[in-house]
Design a protein around this motif. Structure first.
Motif, PDB file in Angstrom:
ATOM      1  N   GLN A 230       0.790  -0.902  -0.135  1.00  0.00           N
ATOM      2  CA  GLN A 230       0.485   0.057   0.110  1.00  0.00           C
ATOM      3  C   GLN A 230       1.115   1.376   0.451  1.00  0.00           C
ATOM      4  OE1 GLN A 230      -3.172  -0.051  -0.401  1.00  0.00           O
ATOM      5  NE2 GLN A 230      -2.510  -2.175  -0.439  1.00  0.00           N
ATOM      6  N   GLY A 231       0.426   2.448  -0.510  1.00  0.00           N
ATOM      7  CA  GLY A 231       1.489   3.133  -0.721  1.00  0.00           C
ATOM      8  C   GLY A 231       0.939   3.907  -1.683  1.00  0.00           C
ATOM      9  N   PRO A 232       1.099   5.693  -2.027  1.00  0.00           N
ATOM     10  CA  PRO A 232       1.135   6.339  -3.009  1.00  0.00           C
ATOM     11  C   PRO A 232       0.722   5.451  -4.758  1.00  0.00           C
ATOM     12  CG  PRO A 232       3.051   7.449  -2.156  1.00  0.00           C
ATOM     13  CD  PRO A 232       2.481   6.001  -1.444  1.00  0.00           C
ATOM     14  N   ALA A 233       0.241   5.646  -5.824  1.00  0.00           N
ATOM     15  CA  ALA A 233      -0.242   4.803  -6.532  1.00  0.00           C
ATOM     16  C   ALA A 233       1.011   4.751  -7.751  1.00  0.00           C
ATOM     17  CB  ALA A 233      -1.392   5.226  -7.078  1.00  0.00           C
ATOM     18  N   ILE A 234       2.448   4.381  -7.012  1.00  0.00           N
ATOM     19  CA  ILE A 234       2.956   3.920  -8.458  1.00  0.00           C
ATOM     20  C   ILE A 234       4.158   2.972  -8.812  1.00  0.00           C
ATOM     21  CG2 ILE A 234       3.846   6.939  -7.913  1.00  0.00           C
ATOM     22  CD1 ILE A 234       5.992   6.441  -6.093  1.00  0.00           C
ATOM     23  N   LEU A 235       4.595   2.936  -9.416  1.00  0.00           N
ATOM     24  CA  LEU A 235       5.714   1.076  -9.658  1.00  0.00           C
ATOM     25  C   LEU A 235       6.772   1.486 -10.522  1.00  0.00           C
ATOM     26  CD1 LEU A 235       3.518  -1.510 -10.917  1.00  0.00           C
ATOM     27  CD2 LEU A 235       5.855  -1.210 -12.223  1.00  0.00           C
TER      28      LEU A 235
ATOM     29  N   ALA B 230       6.976   9.210 -31.366  1.00  0.00           N
ATOM     30  CA  ALA B 230       5.892   8.222 -30.751  1.00  0.00           C
ATOM     31  C   ALA B 230       6.285   7.950 -29.463  1.00  0.00           C
ATOM     32  CB  ALA B 230       4.923   6.830 -31.608  1.00  0.00           C
ATOM     33  N   MET B 231       7.484   7.257 -29.289  1.00  0.00           N
ATOM     34  CA  MET B 231       7.730   5.979 -27.976  1.00  0.00           C
ATOM     35  C   MET B 231       7.752   7.400 -27.174  1.00  0.00           C
ATOM     36  SD  MET B 231      10.757   3.383 -27.473  1.00  0.00           S
ATOM     37  CE  MET B 231      11.292   2.421 -26.036  1.00  0.00           C
ATOM     38  N   ALA B 232       7.926   8.670 -26.887  1.00  0.00           N
ATOM     39  CA  ALA B 232       8.031   9.174 -26.246  1.00  0.00           C
ATOM     40  C   ALA B 232       7.064  10.104 -25.842  1.00  0.00           C
ATOM     41  CB  ALA B 232       9.866  10.796 -26.741  1.00  0.00           C
ATOM     42  N   GLU B 233       6.193   9.737 -27.053  1.00  0.00           N
ATOM     43  CA  GLU B 233       5.037  10.730 -26.302  1.00  0.00           C
ATOM     44  C   GLU B 233       4.100   9.863 -25.657  1.00  0.00           C
ATOM     45  OE1 GLU B 233       3.533  11.643 -30.479  1.00  0.00           O
ATOM     46  OE2 GLU B 233       4.764  13.632 -30.437  1.00  0.00           O
ATOM     47  N   LEU B 234       4.066   8.552 -25.560  1.00  0.00           N
ATOM     48  CA  LEU B 234       3.471   7.839 -24.635  1.00  0.00           C
ATOM     49  C   LEU B 234       4.111   7.524 -23.508  1.00  0.00           C
ATOM     50  CD1 LEU B 234       1.688   5.194 -24.162  1.00  0.00           C
ATOM     51  CD2 LEU B 234       3.700   3.698 -25.833  1.00  0.00           C
ATOM     52  N   VAL B 235       5.869   7.947 -23.789  1.00  0.00           N
ATOM     53  CA  VAL B 235       6.364   7.982 -21.974  1.00  0.00           C
ATOM     54  C   VAL B 235       5.659   9.197 -21.269  1.00  0.00           C
ATOM     55  CG1 VAL B 235       8.451   7.220 -20.600  1.00  0.00           C
ATOM     56  CG2 VAL B 235       7.257   5.971 -22.758  1.00  0.00           C
ATOM     57  N   GLU B 236       6.503   9.889 -22.389  1.00  0.00           N
ATOM     58  CA  GLU B 236       6.090  11.366 -21.414  1.00  0.00           C
ATOM     59  C   GLU B 236       4.845  11.653 -21.293  1.00  0.00           C
ATOM     60  OE1 GLU B 236       8.938  13.989 -23.376  1.00  0.00           O
ATOM     61  OE2 GLU B 236      10.318  12.359 -23.341  1.00  0.00           O
ATOM     62  N   GLY B 237       3.985  11.334 -21.779  1.00  0.00           N
ATOM     63  CA  GLY B 237       2.628  11.635 -21.754  1.00  0.00           C
ATOM     64  C   GLY B 237       1.955  11.271 -20.825  1.00  0.00           C
TER      65      GLY B 237
ATOM     66  N   GLY C  33       3.584  10.725 -18.293  1.00  0.00           N
ATOM     67  CA  GLY C  33       3.912  10.985 -16.664  1.00  0.00           C
ATOM     68  C   GLY C  33       5.436  10.023 -16.438  1.00  0.00           C
ATOM     69  N   ALA C  34       5.555   8.661 -17.319  1.00  0.00           N
ATOM     70  CA  ALA C  34       6.651   8.236 -16.624  1.00  0.00           C
ATOM     71  C   ALA C  34       7.620   8.555 -16.986  1.00  0.00           C
ATOM     72  CB  ALA C  34       6.058   7.003 -17.068  1.00  0.00           C
ATOM     73  N   ALA C  35       8.965   7.396 -16.303  1.00  0.00           N
ATOM     74  CA  ALA C  35      10.264   8.097 -17.032  1.00  0.00           C
ATOM     75  C   ALA C  35      10.605   6.425 -17.202  1.00  0.00           C
ATOM     76  CB  ALA C  35      11.218   8.374 -15.610  1.00  0.00           C
ATOM     77  N   LEU C  36      11.252   6.589 -18.449  1.00  0.00           N
ATOM     78  CA  LEU C  36      11.763   4.692 -19.173  1.00  0.00           C
ATOM     79  C   LEU C  36      13.025   5.051 -19.238  1.00  0.00           C
ATOM     80  CD1 LEU C  36      11.380   2.333 -20.067  1.00  0.00           C
ATOM     81  CD2 LEU C  36      11.039   3.651 -22.114  1.00  0.00           C
TER      82      LEU C  36
ATOM     83  N   LYS D 206       9.463   4.052 -14.333  1.00  0.00           N
ATOM     84  CA  LYS D 206       8.838   3.999 -12.899  1.00  0.00           C
ATOM     85  C   LYS D 206       7.478   4.669 -13.708  1.00  0.00           C
ATOM     86  CE  LYS D 206       9.322   6.888  -8.891  1.00  0.00           C
ATOM     87  NZ  LYS D 206      10.245   6.736  -7.859  1.00  0.00           N
ATOM     88  N   CYS D 207       6.476   4.289 -13.099  1.00  0.00           N
ATOM     89  CA  CYS D 207       5.223   4.872 -13.723  1.00  0.00           C
ATOM     90  C   CYS D 207       4.232   5.424 -12.710  1.00  0.00           C
ATOM     91  CB  CYS D 207       4.583   4.029 -14.556  1.00  0.00           C
ATOM     92  SG  CYS D 207       4.314   1.990 -14.600  1.00  0.00           S
ATOM     93  N   ALA D 208       2.900   5.372 -12.673  1.00  0.00           N
ATOM     94  CA  ALA D 208       1.716   5.300 -12.104  1.00  0.00           C
ATOM     95  C   ALA D 208       1.027   4.064 -12.315  1.00  0.00           C
ATOM     96  CB  ALA D 208       0.797   6.440 -12.683  1.00  0.00           C
ATOM     97  N   SER D 209       0.420   3.450 -11.341  1.00  0.00           N
ATOM     98  CA  SER D 209       0.477   1.807 -11.324  1.00  0.00           C
ATOM     99  C   SER D 209      -0.888   2.178 -12.584  1.00  0.00           C
ATOM    100  CB  SER D 209      -0.557   1.477  -9.966  1.00  0.00           C
ATOM    101  OG  SER D 209       0.528   1.773  -8.590  1.00  0.00           O
ATOM    102  N   ASP D 210      -1.311   2.887 -12.548  1.00  0.00           N
ATOM    103  CA  ASP D 210      -2.852   2.005 -13.010  1.00  0.00           C
ATOM    104  C   ASP D 210      -2.414   2.478 -14.701  1.00  0.00           C
ATOM    105  OD1 ASP D 210      -4.621   2.772 -11.531  1.00  0.00           O
ATOM    106  OD2 ASP D 210      -5.119   4.563 -11.950  1.00  0.00           O
ATOM    107  N   ASP D 211      -1.171   3.377 -15.121  1.00  0.00           N
ATOM    108  CA  ASP D 211      -0.301   3.215 -16.179  1.00  0.00           C
ATOM    109  C   ASP D 211       1.061   1.462 -16.994  1.00  0.00           C
ATOM    110  OD1 ASP D 211      -1.938   5.296 -17.203  1.00  0.00           O
ATOM    111  OD2 ASP D 211      -0.242   6.691 -17.054  1.00  0.00           O
ATOM    112  N   ALA D 212       0.943   0.933 -15.747  1.00  0.00           N
ATOM    113  CA  ALA D 212       1.810  -0.226 -15.939  1.00  0.00           C
ATOM    114  C   ALA D 212       1.382  -1.688 -17.103  1.00  0.00           C
ATOM    115  CB  ALA D 212       1.407  -1.215 -13.841  1.00  0.00           C
TER     116      ALA D 212
END
Length: 430
Positions: A18-23, A62-69, A71-74, A88-94
């Protein structure tokens, strides 16, 4: 006890909490810069940089737009022993982003214009490094410690090596990625639906992880017996001297590695460390002092470093050599050992504060063939280690160090001539 557990598929480890919804996810692939071909030092780091510039049906934009759109880091980096893909991303986007890890491994694009761009950026970084005396000293030290072996160069590579890493070479390395042993570690808020879909989202190579003994062999303690110590000079137009004194030692997990890590804490961790107290506070000899003992599957480097004014170079070098010799001749006091153990415990705790840090550490242990409770084992062993045992480990592995000097050539050569008998000048690093 480690909170990580195997997932529904082999090679994937999870820690859901449990915690902030990140992964955070870390995909480690065996074989990093230590596997660079001769003449192409830097090929794996160049490949790593290109993996984030398009995979599958997505080009770099396209890859940068997907990841940065989202708010993730790859990113992807070449370490000495592995290629590491980090997400590293929001859990909902995993569920949207995790498939990128597999696509980067199995279907990298390596578009020529993107490869050329990354090659130019890498060459620029290498040229900038030539202006950093610490980097220059380190580049001279690596070949002294490892000659032309896997750890004898920076993962970033060399300018000739990066320039020689052409499209065909990178394509060959990329073709080998799906066949390399791998581990995926995920830490964060992982919902049951995502876990049940991991087999669908990410398919890892079906190969066992390497055992700790499968890495580059540690250098025997008596390999350099009778050969004396080597010193190299990297001339630089600066007003300071940078000294690096080091030795190739033992891999992470070796029975003597714990003692060397405690020496690392004793000598270089914080303002209470011995090098800081002796060389800065008491004698005012150094601007900066430090110790490096990075974990490796092979012979890990143990390095002391300092920067000092050119007018006090001889005194600082003599003091540094005294401190090196002291490790194998004077046991720590009970108080010094207790403080080193406390610092070691703190380092392990600090390295597991975030989901990214926990994923990193767990993947490191797994890829080194070590148990997930290795850190707990180390802390328990540290409580029973004696000063005499620490000193004996230093005597076994840290005799006959190598010295790298970076600074104005006249002062550096004068410093070389002031060294005690037994030191031999080495050829400059290429």
């Amino acid at each position: 006890m480690s909170p990580f557990r195997p997932a529904a598929r082999d090679g994937v480890w999870l820690h859901s909490h449990q915690g902030p919804a990140i992964l955070a996810a870390r995909l480690w692939l065996e074989g990093g810069s230590g596997g660079d071909p001769l003449g192409a030092r830097g090929a794996h780091q160049l490949l790593a940089a290109c993996l984030t510039r398009g995979c599958g049906d997505r080009d770099a934009r396209a890859m940068a737009e997907l990841v940065e759109g989202l708010g993730a880091a790859l990113r992807c980096d070449a370490h000495e022993d592995a290629l590491v893909l980090s997400l590293k991303c929001a859990s909902d986007d995993a569920s949207t982003l995790l498939p990128l890890l597999e696509a980067m491994v199995r279907r990298p694009r390596l578009d020529p214009d993107q490869v050329d761009l990354e090659r130019d950026l890498t060459l620029q970084m290498l040229r900038r490094n030539r202006e950093d005396p610490f980097q220059l000293a380190l580049e001279q030290l690596r070949p002294l410690l490892y000659e032309s072996g896997p750890y004898g160069h920076d993962p970033l590579g060399t300018e000739p090596g990066v320039a020689a890493s052409d499209d065909a070479l990178l394509a060959g390395l990329a073709h080998s990625l799906p066949d390399r042993p791998a581990v995926l570690v995920i830490d964060g808020v992982v919902d049951p639906g995502l876990e049940s879909r991991l087999t669908e989202l990410v398919s890892l190579p079906d190969r066992p992880l390497p055992a700790a003994s499968d890495g580059p062999p540690p250098i025997p303690g008596d390999e350099l017996a009778g050969s004396g110590c080597s010193v190299a000079i990297a001339p630089a137009d600066t007003e300071q001297l940078v000294l690096m004194l080091g030795r190739a030692s033992v891999p992470l997990g070796h029975p003597d590695d714990l003692a060397l890590r405690l020496l690392d804490c004793h000598l270089g961790a914080g303002m209470s460390s011995r090098l800081f107290q002796v060389m800065r506070e008491e004698r005012g000899l150094a601007y900066d002092v430090g110790v490096q003992h990075a974990p490796r599957r092979g012979a890990s480097p143990f390095v002391m470093s300092l920067s000092t004014g050119v007018e006090r170079g001889e005194e600082a070098c003599a003091c540094l050599l005294e401190e090196w010799d002291r490790m194998g001749s004077v046991p720590l006091s009970a108080r010094e050992l207790d403080l080193a153990v406390a610092k070691f415990r703190g380092q392990l705790a600090h390295a597991r504060q975030t989901c990214s840090q926990r994923a990193d550490r767990t993947a490191l242990l797994l890829t080194h063939g070590l148990p997930l409770d290795f850190d707990d084992q180390q802390l328990e062993a540290a409580a029973h280690l004696t000063p005499e045992a620490v000193m004996a480990s230093a005597r076994r592995w840290l005799s006959r160090p190598m010295l790298s000097i970076c600074g104005p050539q006249p002062e550096a050569e004068a410093l070389l001539s002031s060294l005690p008998p037994g030191w031999n000048a080495a050829s400059p690093a290429p």
